[in-house]
Motif scaffolding. Structure first.
Motif, mmCIF file in Angstrom:
data_model
loop_
_atom_site.group_PDB
_atom_site.id
_atom_site.type_symbol
_atom_site.label_atom_id
_atom_site.label_comp_id
_atom_site.label_asym_id
_atom_site.label_seq_id
_atom_site.Cartn_x
_atom_site.Cartn_y
_atom_site.Cartn_z
ATOM 1 N N ALA A 80 0.825 -1.209 0.000
ATOM 2 C CA ALA A 80 0.000 0.000 0.000
ATOM 3 C C ALA A 80 0.861 1.262 0.000
ATOM 4 O O ALA A 80 0.581 2.230 -0.723
ATOM 5 C CB ALA A 80 -0.922 -0.003 1.213
ATOM 6 N N GLU A 81 1.932 1.269 0.798
ATOM 7 C CA GLU A 81 2.801 2.450 0.879
ATOM 8 C C GLU A 81 3.600 2.642 -0.406
ATOM 9 O O GLU A 81 3.763 3.766 -0.889
ATOM 10 C CB GLU A 81 3.759 2.323 2.079
ATOM 11 C CG GLU A 81 3.081 2.520 3.416
ATOM 12 C CD GLU A 81 2.359 3.849 3.498
ATOM 13 O OE1 GLU A 81 3.018 4.897 3.449
ATOM 14 O OE2 GLU A 81 1.116 3.842 3.594
ATOM 15 N N LEU A 82 4.092 1.539 -0.967
ATOM 16 C CA LEU A 82 4.854 1.645 -2.213
ATOM 17 C C LEU A 82 3.957 2.177 -3.331
ATOM 18 O O LEU A 82 4.351 3.073 -4.087
ATOM 19 C CB LEU A 82 5.440 0.278 -2.585
ATOM 20 C CG LEU A 82 6.351 0.228 -3.812
ATOM 21 C CD1 LEU A 82 7.496 1.228 -3.700
ATOM 22 C CD2 LEU A 82 6.901 -1.180 -4.012
ATOM 23 N N ALA A 83 2.731 1.661 -3.423
ATOM 24 C CA ALA A 83 1.794 2.129 -4.445
ATOM 25 C C ALA A 83 1.444 3.604 -4.238
ATOM 26 O O ALA A 83 1.370 4.383 -5.196
ATOM 27 C CB ALA A 83 0.526 1.279 -4.416
ATOM 28 N N ARG A 84 1.245 3.993 -2.979
ATOM 29 C CA ARG A 84 0.904 5.390 -2.675
ATOM 30 C C ARG A 84 2.034 6.330 -3.081
ATOM 31 O O ARG A 84 1.793 7.402 -3.665
ATOM 32 C CB ARG A 84 0.617 5.526 -1.174
ATOM 33 C CG ARG A 84 0.160 6.913 -0.733
ATOM 34 C CD ARG A 84 -0.149 6.930 0.752
ATOM 35 N NE ARG A 84 1.029 6.766 1.577
ATOM 36 C CZ ARG A 84 1.862 7.754 1.921
ATOM 37 N NH1 ARG A 84 1.626 8.981 1.501
ATOM 38 N NH2 ARG A 84 2.905 7.524 2.688
ATOM 39 N N LEU A 85 3.268 5.942 -2.807
ATOM 40 C CA LEU A 85 4.412 6.791 -3.129
ATOM 41 C C LEU A 85 4.680 6.825 -4.633
ATOM 42 O O LEU A 85 5.060 7.861 -5.182
ATOM 43 C CB LEU A 85 5.645 6.310 -2.370
ATOM 44 C CG LEU A 85 5.543 6.455 -0.838
ATOM 45 C CD1 LEU A 85 6.680 5.723 -0.144
ATOM 46 C CD2 LEU A 85 5.530 7.921 -0.433
ATOM 47 N N ARG A 119 5.811 -8.581 -7.149
ATOM 48 C CA ARG A 119 4.734 -9.563 -6.952
ATOM 49 C C ARG A 119 4.283 -9.563 -5.497
ATOM 50 O O ARG A 119 3.089 -9.633 -5.200
ATOM 51 C CB ARG A 119 5.203 -10.968 -7.344
ATOM 52 C CG ARG A 119 5.174 -11.261 -8.820
ATOM 53 C CD ARG A 119 5.218 -12.756 -9.102
ATOM 54 N NE ARG A 119 6.357 -13.423 -8.500
ATOM 55 C CZ ARG A 119 7.552 -13.530 -9.058
ATOM 56 N NH1 ARG A 119 7.750 -13.013 -10.261
ATOM 57 N NH2 ARG A 119 8.539 -14.156 -8.447
ATOM 58 N N LEU A 120 5.264 -9.498 -4.599
ATOM 59 C CA LEU A 120 4.951 -9.466 -3.172
ATOM 60 C C LEU A 120 4.051 -8.276 -2.843
ATOM 61 O O LEU A 120 3.093 -8.391 -2.078
ATOM 62 C CB LEU A 120 6.250 -9.384 -2.359
ATOM 63 C CG LEU A 120 6.123 -9.373 -0.830
ATOM 64 C CD1 LEU A 120 5.770 -10.776 -0.332
ATOM 65 C CD2 LEU A 120 7.419 -8.891 -0.180
ATOM 66 N N ALA A 121 4.359 -7.122 -3.430
ATOM 67 C CA ALA A 121 3.596 -5.892 -3.169
ATOM 68 C C ALA A 121 2.309 -5.825 -3.988
ATOM 69 O O ALA A 121 1.545 -4.868 -3.834
ATOM 70 C CB ALA A 121 4.462 -4.672 -3.467
ATOM 71 N N ARG A 122 2.101 -6.807 -4.848
ATOM 72 C CA ARG A 122 0.913 -6.847 -5.711
ATOM 73 C C ARG A 122 0.784 -5.583 -6.555
ATOM 74 O O ARG A 122 -0.311 -5.000 -6.682
ATOM 75 C CB ARG A 122 -0.355 -7.069 -4.890
ATOM 76 C CG ARG A 122 -0.387 -8.414 -4.180
ATOM 77 C CD ARG A 122 -1.716 -8.667 -3.519
ATOM 78 N NE ARG A 122 -1.788 -10.009 -2.947
ATOM 79 C CZ ARG A 122 -2.882 -10.533 -2.402
ATOM 80 N NH1 ARG A 122 -3.987 -9.816 -2.318
ATOM 81 N NH2 ARG A 122 -2.871 -11.750 -1.911
ATOM 82 N N LEU A 123 1.895 -5.157 -7.118
ATOM 83 C CA LEU A 123 1.875 -3.968 -7.962
ATOM 84 C C LEU A 123 1.282 -4.298 -9.320
ATOM 85 O O LEU A 123 1.526 -5.371 -9.877
ATOM 86 C CB LEU A 123 3.291 -3.417 -8.147
ATOM 87 C CG LEU A 123 4.020 -2.900 -6.905
ATOM 88 C CD1 LEU A 123 5.346 -2.268 -7.312
ATOM 89 C CD2 LEU A 123 3.169 -1.897 -6.130
#
Length: 278
Positions: A80-85, A119-123
């Motif tokens: 969620a944080e990686l996608a937000r940034l 993949r782990l972050a489901r990007l």
């Protein structure tokens, strides 16, 4: 003094680490709210530390398996944080620093490892493209090469995608096109000589990318931010700028000049390509 700043930063980092260590289903929302409050107060350094803490404390599966059950909440927050940034478009440098640091601890950055983290972050594919764009700008040679390979593979995946329109958002396309323009510019000023097979393949991929994105964001419905990169670039099939330039430099006495028409219509007329075309 500097010592006081370091001590203060260490207190903030300790608080971030404490909150991450105490994540549970029951307190997930309240802890995320507190973390966001800290990030709002202390900025990029705290955000980078949060990403690195979360990534370092989970196991990155070697294949498409689900993360360990005990890692699930940290993985959810990391994604969620990686996608937000990524969506802000302004945090490439410390996203790179986070991934480079974690990769070094895991034995070195590879294209395959970056894919596992994504993949782990489901990007989404578009988000993965932005990760590739960021990594391709690294200054360290070996990680940069892996980032370029990852980006090239994701672009090929995008071009081969059967989903129409292409699954890429405006800000993701903007980041990708800006990187393509930069790569094209650097190729122009590169030492003269016959292009290598790699350079030819990259050039062909860039042309295919422009064509695919022009279909995704056609001229009549193209967001204003993408116009100069997609429809007015030297590589674009349709270049709007010469048409505007000729209209401005050679006005027909029998018709009002383009500048006069735009002045009459007002600023709203150029708010988007669709408005301008109308």
């Amino acid at each position: 003094g500097p010592g006081g700043m370091v001590a203060f930063a260490s207190i903030v980092y300790a608080q971030v680490r404490y909150l991450c260590a105490n994540l549970s289903k029951k307190n997930y929302k309240s802890i995320v709210a507190e973390l966001h409050h800290l990030l709002a107060l202390y900025g990029d350094d705290a955000a980078g530390f949060l990403l690195r803490t979360l990534l370092d404390e989970v196991e990155v599966p070697a294949d498409a398996k689900a993360p360990r059950e005990k890692d699930a909440l940290k993985v959810q927050l990391f994604g969620a944080e990686l996608a937000r940034l990524l969506a802000t478009g302004t945090h490439a440098s410390f996203i790179c620093a986070t991934l480079e640091g974690s990769a070094a601890a895991a034995g070195g950055m590879t294209e395959e490892w970056v894919g596992r983290v994504c993949r782990l972050a489901r990007l989404s594919l578009g988000q993965q493209l932005l990760v590739g764009v960021a990594l391709a700008q690294l200054s360290t040679t070996a990680p940069k090469a892996e980032g370029v390979a990852f980006l090239r593979a994701r672009v090929a995946e995008l071009l081969a995608c059967a989903e129409r329109p292409l699954p890429i958002a405006e800000h993701e396309a903007h980041g990708l096109l800006a990187a393509a323009e930069e790569a094209a510019a650097s190729a122009v000023v590169a030492p003269a000589g016959a292009p290598t097979n790699t350079q030819r393949a990259a050039s062909e991929q860039r042309r295919a990318l422009l064509s695919a994105l022009a279909m995704r964001f056609p001229l009549g419905a193209c967001p204003a931010a993408l116009l100069p990169l997609l429809h007015c670039s030297p590589s674009a099939e349709y270049d709007l700028l010469p048409h505007l330039a000729s209209d401005l430099s050679q006005p027909d006495d029998s018709e009002p000049a383009l500048a006069e028409v735009l002045a009459d219509l007002g600023p709203a007329a150029t708010a988007s390509s669709a408005a301008l075309a109308g």
